[in-house]
Design a protein around this motif. Structure first.
Motif, PDB file in Angstrom:
ATOM      1  N   TYR A 679       0.824  -1.217   0.000  1.00 53.94           N
ATOM      2  CA  TYR A 679       0.000   0.000   0.000  1.00 53.94           C
ATOM      3  C   TYR A 679       0.857   1.267   0.000  1.00 53.94           C
ATOM      4  CZ  TYR A 679      -3.461  -3.211   2.216  1.00 53.94           C
ATOM      5  OH  TYR A 679      -4.296  -4.244   2.533  1.00 53.94           O
ATOM      6  N   ILE A 680       2.183   1.129  -0.004  1.00 47.67           N
ATOM      7  CA  ILE A 680       3.083   2.219   0.378  1.00 47.67           C
ATOM      8  C   ILE A 680       2.811   3.534  -0.348  1.00 47.67           C
ATOM      9  CG2 ILE A 680       4.959   1.788  -1.269  1.00 47.67           C
ATOM     10  CD1 ILE A 680       5.472   2.333   2.502  1.00 47.67           C
ATOM     11  N   ARG A 681       2.476   3.467  -1.647  1.00 43.29           N
ATOM     12  CA  ARG A 681       2.266   4.719  -2.382  1.00 43.29           C
ATOM     13  C   ARG A 681       0.974   5.413  -1.952  1.00 43.29           C
ATOM     14  NH1 ARG A 681      -1.220   4.480  -6.746  1.00 43.29           N
ATOM     15  NH2 ARG A 681      -2.062   2.424  -7.260  1.00 43.29           N
ATOM     16  N   MET A 682       0.095   4.693  -1.238  1.00 39.53           N
ATOM     17  CA  MET A 682      -1.171   5.272  -0.779  1.00 39.53           C
ATOM     18  C   MET A 682      -1.111   5.711   0.683  1.00 39.53           C
ATOM     19  SD  MET A 682      -3.468   5.121  -3.237  1.00 39.53           S
ATOM     20  CE  MET A 682      -5.026   5.153  -2.364  1.00 39.53           C
ATOM     21  N   LEU A 683      -0.033   5.357   1.369  1.00 41.92           N
ATOM     22  CA  LEU A 683       0.005   5.568   2.813  1.00 41.92           C
ATOM     23  C   LEU A 683       0.627   6.914   3.189  1.00 41.92           C
ATOM     24  CD1 LEU A 683       1.052   2.005   4.035  1.00 41.92           C
ATOM     25  CD2 LEU A 683      -1.226   3.030   4.046  1.00 41.92           C
ATOM     26  N   LEU A 701      -4.785  -3.113  14.312  1.00 36.37           N
ATOM     27  CA  LEU A 701      -3.940  -2.931  13.136  1.00 36.37           C
ATOM     28  C   LEU A 701      -3.219  -4.242  12.869  1.00 36.37           C
ATOM     29  CD1 LEU A 701      -2.410   0.576  13.964  1.00 36.37           C
ATOM     30  CD2 LEU A 701      -4.501   0.055  12.700  1.00 36.37           C
ATOM     31  N   VAL A 702      -3.158  -4.643  11.587  1.00 35.97           N
ATOM     32  CA  VAL A 702      -2.585  -5.942  11.238  1.00 35.97           C
ATOM     33  C   VAL A 702      -1.556  -5.748  10.123  1.00 35.97           C
ATOM     34  CG1 VAL A 702      -3.093  -8.291  10.466  1.00 35.97           C
ATOM     35  CG2 VAL A 702      -4.811  -7.022  11.755  1.00 35.97           C
ATOM     36  N   GLY A 703      -0.302  -6.195  10.363  1.00 37.07           N
ATOM     37  CA  GLY A 703       0.688  -6.097   9.302  1.00 37.07           C
ATOM     38  C   GLY A 703       2.044  -5.645   9.793  1.00 37.07           C
ATOM     39  N   SER A 704       2.635  -4.676   9.073  1.00 40.58           N
ATOM     40  CA  SER A 704       4.020  -4.259   9.316  1.00 40.58           C
ATOM     41  C   SER A 704       4.081  -2.987  10.158  1.00 40.58           C
ATOM     42  CB  SER A 704       4.722  -4.029   7.974  1.00 40.58           C
ATOM     43  OG  SER A 704       5.917  -3.313   8.152  1.00 40.58           O
ATOM     44  N   SER A 705       4.749  -3.073  11.305  1.00 46.76           N
ATOM     45  CA  SER A 705       4.908  -1.898  12.171  1.00 46.76           C
ATOM     46  C   SER A 705       5.836  -0.874  11.519  1.00 46.76           C
ATOM     47  CB  SER A 705       5.451  -2.304  13.552  1.00 46.76           C
ATOM     48  OG  SER A 705       6.684  -3.000  13.418  1.00 46.76           O
ATOM     49  N   ASN A 706       6.817  -1.353  10.752  1.00 45.51           N
ATOM     50  CA  ASN A 706       7.712  -0.420  10.057  1.00 45.51           C
ATOM     51  C   ASN A 706       6.948   0.394   9.016  1.00 45.51           C
ATOM     52  OD1 ASN A 706      10.005  -1.166  11.467  1.00 45.51           O
ATOM     53  ND2 ASN A 706      10.574  -2.769  10.003  1.00 45.51           N
ATOM     54  N   THR A 707       6.067  -0.277   8.281  1.00 38.19           N
ATOM     55  CA  THR A 707       5.264   0.426   7.276  1.00 38.19           C
ATOM     56  C   THR A 707       4.336   1.421   7.954  1.00 38.19           C
ATOM     57  OG1 THR A 707       5.328  -1.500   5.811  1.00 38.19           O
ATOM     58  CG2 THR A 707       3.621   0.132   5.374  1.00 38.19           C
ATOM     59  N   PHE A 708       3.786   1.039   9.110  1.00 40.79           N
ATOM     60  CA  PHE A 708       2.908   1.944   9.862  1.00 40.79           C
ATOM     61  C   PHE A 708       3.684   3.185  10.304  1.00 40.79           C
ATOM     62  CE2 PHE A 708       0.989   3.417  13.874  1.00 40.79           C
ATOM     63  CZ  PHE A 708      -0.301   3.684  13.433  1.00 40.79           C
ATOM     64  N   SER A 709       4.883   2.983  10.839  1.00 39.00           N
ATOM     65  CA  SER A 709       5.715   4.113  11.286  1.00 39.00           C
ATOM     66  C   SER A 709       6.030   5.045  10.119  1.00 39.00           C
ATOM     67  CB  SER A 709       7.020   3.607  11.908  1.00 39.00           C
ATOM     68  OG  SER A 709       6.760   2.858  13.055  1.00 39.00           O
ATOM     69  N   TYR A 710       6.339   4.439   8.957  1.00 40.44           N
ATOM     70  CA  TYR A 710       6.601   5.254   7.773  1.00 40.44           C
ATOM     71  C   TYR A 710       5.372   6.082   7.408  1.00 40.44           C
ATOM     72  CZ  TYR A 710       6.589   6.482   2.863  1.00 40.44           C
ATOM     73  OH  TYR A 710       6.447   7.181   1.694  1.00 40.44           O
ATOM     74  N   ALA A 711       4.212   5.434   7.417  1.00 42.24           N
ATOM     75  CA  ALA A 711       2.978   6.102   6.979  1.00 42.24           C
ATOM     76  C   ALA A 711       2.651   7.312   7.845  1.00 42.24           C
ATOM     77  CB  ALA A 711       1.810   5.115   6.989  1.00 42.24           C
ATOM     78  N   VAL A 712       2.764   7.166   9.169  1.00 42.60           N
ATOM     79  CA  VAL A 712       2.378   8.277  10.050  1.00 42.60           C
ATOM     80  C   VAL A 712       3.412   9.405  10.026  1.00 42.60           C
ATOM     81  CG1 VAL A 712       1.010   6.792  11.548  1.00 42.60           C
ATOM     82  CG2 VAL A 712       3.403   7.227  12.128  1.00 42.60           C
ATOM     83  N   SER A 713       4.611   9.115   9.533  1.00 45.99           N
ATOM     84  CA  SER A 713       5.626  10.171   9.427  1.00 45.99           C
ATOM     85  C   SER A 713       5.628  10.805   8.037  1.00 45.99           C
ATOM     86  CB  SER A 713       7.019   9.601   9.724  1.00 45.99           C
ATOM     87  OG  SER A 713       7.387   8.655   8.732  1.00 45.99           O
TER      88      SER A 713
END
Length: 736
Positions: A679-683, A701-713
């Motif tokens: 989903y990275i380009r949408m996050l 929340l289900v999945g990657s914590s690293n991707t989540f951290s990236y998204a909120v930043s």
């Protein structure tokens, strides 16, 4: 092909643009189910030219049962039947269509020219010279009337032969009447501007067959307007640069022309506005200007101090059993004193509580009865679910903005407008971040100049789908009094949803997001395990008594391994598995089943259902058992039953998993959000923030914590180009 034959009797509704509901006297039909209507009247609806009571018509279509209006005949196509027998021709010539022709003259004409009277007149008006004592003036009148009578249907045939649908052909003719063919020959591209739902692409395809040159100025200028609309829709901008317009237009048309002069010409003709090197479509420019002008006026009206305000607050606190904090008291007081106020805050800051208090104090201070309050105050929101929440909180009726303005889907116009205003004295609008410039402009036009307006919303949520960023621009202008709520009101010791939202908003995400709480959990897993984990979570929740109405899966994308489309197939089998007791309908690769959770994708105000509304399939009628002989799906939206036929199935999809955009304005007991690198380009921050703030009691929340951290930043979301803020600042002289 099924038909009814007979005479038009009267209008029930006429849109003025071709859509008509009326009464029809049936003389003949080949539809066995309508045999009982022969020599009786039936209600009909469809797209027509003006109908004439003296004419005989054949309507092709089918009998349908409208959920709101009952049984009626839905007309797909029709033809006007020329009278053929002598008596019929005499009656036709004696009708109001032909002024000054009595029965005696009509009989003389028919006796002279016979059964082919009408054809002979059309072929050569001099055939009427054979009729004794018929003067040249009367001959000309008869001929001209008959030619005009035939012209409309000849024009419709011309348009359909070009490639237009019957509905489009009728819309075109209703706009141009006798000038239709000449207008198309002069400039077919003008239809894109004048006719609803006919776009440049369709016209360009037809123009090719009419031998328009690819470098024709009419083509280039129509394409510029089309390209501007397309880019503005995709980006949410309200203006474009000259360079962007030129580049996109030349790329689309595949030409090497210098089109700068075309831009200048469009500007001269008021099709586009050029100001400070910004290029606007005229209606978009006027919308921003009107919003700025109206809000500037309202913000400068004198405040009206409230007598005994503290007494009102004390009464409310005792009555509601709560204690308002200082920010909330400030918001309540200012909303009642000022003619224009913004209240913004995240989840848990008490926005809904404040709206309820404002309504209660307003009723008390004006000594209104309940009925008087309903008449004086209007509670509005952009979505049906958001308006329902307002209604539940205040015990007053609430409405979507479209319904309040009485939107007509067929004409795409609002009945409440600058010429027919609503006279409510206080307007409270929730979820303002979702409102685009065009809708807000239409709302302001439909209100009186001395109205009180309260705008409530979360500045940090996603902007509107349409052009503009109303709430952001208004707050950042600093011209409109704004109360910022940042004190958390809804939380307990082991609660984290509200805290997480504020951490994201403040760019201060702590490692607590990995810890399990009473209302929150993050399940770390690979992308290939996401769907499995979501299904397991839901099975456990169902065992605890949760239903599909309580649980909402929110996903950033439709396609892919963990996209909305694939998840909905899996979730349907968990929430509503196949059962011999449940009827099903297949539409493409989708199976709709009784008891399915359904998401509405478009606004249908006539049926009181709107984009983003969620309902349940309460009944399916298969084609062999329905009167329409088509599959029918009935969806229950909180007691409002809406019928869908196959042509409408495109307006719904399964609602077990939906996009975060579609969820905006809604709240759910449990929200489950997959987070993965695909989903990275949408996050980005606002999307994640909007998603988690839909959760009322539980968030997983289900999945990657690293991707989540990236998204909120990720604050690098596209910054919309708008000028509402600048227009407001110009009003107060801060910028020129």
């Amino acid at each position: 092909m099924n038909y009814i034959k007979g005479n038009f009797r009267k209008y029930i509704y006429n849109s003025g643009k071709g859509f008509i509901v009326g009464i029809f006297k049936v003389k003949e039909t080949n539809d066995e189910e309508l045999k009982d209507y022969v020599n009786k009247t039936i209600t009909f609806s469809g797209n027509f030219l003006d109908l004439n009571m003296d004419d005989l018509y054949i309507f092709y279509g089918e009998g349908v049962k409208h959920p709101k209006y009952g049984f009626q005949y839905s007309v797909n196509n029709y033809e006007r039947v020329k009278p053929e027998e002598k008596d019929g021709i005499i009656e036709f010539l004696c009708s109001d269509l032909f002024n000054g022709i009595g029965e005696k003259t009509a009989k003389a004409i028919v006796e002279t020219l016979g059964d082919r009277t009408l054809d002979l007149i059309v072929e050569n008006k001099d055939n009427l010279l054979l009729v004794p004592k018929l003067k040249q003036k009367k001959i000309d009148e008869i001929y001209n009337t008959l030619m005009k009578y035939n012209e409309s249907h000849n024009t419709i045939v011309y348009l359909t032969n070009l490639g237009f649908s019957m509905k489009d052909a009728l819309n075109i003719y209703n706009e141009y009447k006798g000038q239709t063919i000449s207008n198309i020959e002069y400039n077919i591209y003008m239809l894109a501007e004048d006719i609803e739902n006919i776009n440049f692409e369709k016209l360009d395809e037809i123009a090719t067959n009419l031998n328009y040159d690819k470098n024709d100025e009419r083509r280039i200028e129509a394409c510029i307007i089309y390209i501007m609309k397309k880019i503005l829709f995709e980006t949410g901008d309200t203006y474009l640069t000259k360079e962007k317009i030129i580049e996109a237009t030349i790329r689309y048309l595949k030409i090497n022309e210098d089109i700068e002069m075309n831009l200048i010409n469009l500007n001269k003709n008021n099709k586009i506005i050029i100001e400070d090197n910004k290029y606007y479509l005229e209606d978009v420019y006027k919308a921003e200007k009107n919003i700025a002008d109206t809000l500037y006026y309202l913000s400068n009206l004198d405040s009206k101090p409230i007598k005994n305000f503290e007494k009102h607050i004390n009464n409310l606190e005792m009555c509601n059993g709560i204690k308002y904090n200082d920010q909330q008291i400030e918001a309540i007081k200012k909303a009642l004193e000022k003619n224009l106020l913004i209240i913004t805050g995240g989840p848990g800051t008490g926005k809904t509580t404040i709206i309820k208090a404002i309504v209660q104090v307003y009723k008390e201070m004006n000594k209104y009865s309940y009925d008087e309050l309903v008449e004086k105050i209007a509670l509005l929101a952009p979505t049906g679910r958001a308006s329902k929440r307002m209604s539940e909180a205040t015990t007053l009726p609430a409405s979507t903005i479209h319904r309040f303005l009485r939107w007509n889907k067929d004409t795409n116009e609002f009945s409440i407008n600058e010429y027919n205003k609503d006279f409510s004295e206080f307007i409270i609008i929730d979820e303002v971040s979702m409102i685009d410039n065009s809708l807000f402009d239409s709302l302001l036009k439909g209100l009186t100049r001395n109205v009180k307006i309260l705008l409530v919303g979360d500045y940090n949520q996603l902007p509107s789908v349409g052009s503009g960023q109303v709430l952001k621009d208004l707050i950042e202008s600093d011209m409109i009094d704004t109360v910022h709520l940042d004190l958390l009101y809804r939380q307990n010791e082991n609660s984290y949803i509200v805290n997480l939202a504020h951490e994201i908003k403040n760019n201060d995400l702590s490692l607590s997001f990995l810890d399990k709480k009473d209302d929150y959990a993050f399940i770390e897993c690979s992308s290939h395990s996401i769907t499995h984990n979501i299904l397991e979570i839901i099975k456990k929740a169902i065992n605890k008594g949760f239903t599909d109405k309580d649980i909402q899966v929110l996903v950033p994308m439709y396609k892919g391994l963990n996209g909305i489309d694939k998840l909905n197939v899996e979730l349907q089998e968990i929430f509503n598995p196949s059962d011999l007791e449940k009827k099903e309908v297949t539409f493409g690769d989708v199976i709709f089943r009784e008891n399915d959770k359904i998401l509405q994708l478009t606004n249908m105000p006539d049926d009181n259902v709107f984009n983003g509304d969620i309902g349940t399939i309460c009944m399916i009628k298969n084609s062999h058992e329905s009167k329409s002989k088509k599959n029918e799906i009935y969806v229950d939206y909180d007691g409002n039953i809406v019928k869908y036929e196959p042509k409408d199935f495109i307006n719904i999809k399964h609602g077990y998993a939906i996009s975060i955009h579609k969820a905006q304005g809604s709240e759910f007991k449990m929200v489950i959000m997959p987070i993965e690198n695909a989903y990275i380009r949408m996050l980005y921050k606002k999307l994640i923030y909007t998603g988690i703030t839909r959760a009322k009691n539980s968030l997983i929340l289900v999945g990657s914590s690293n991707t989540f951290s990236y998204a909120v930043s990720n604050d690098n979301v596209y910054d919309r180009n708008t000028t509402l803020k600048n227009f407001l600042l110009k009003k107060i002289g801060i910028i020129n």
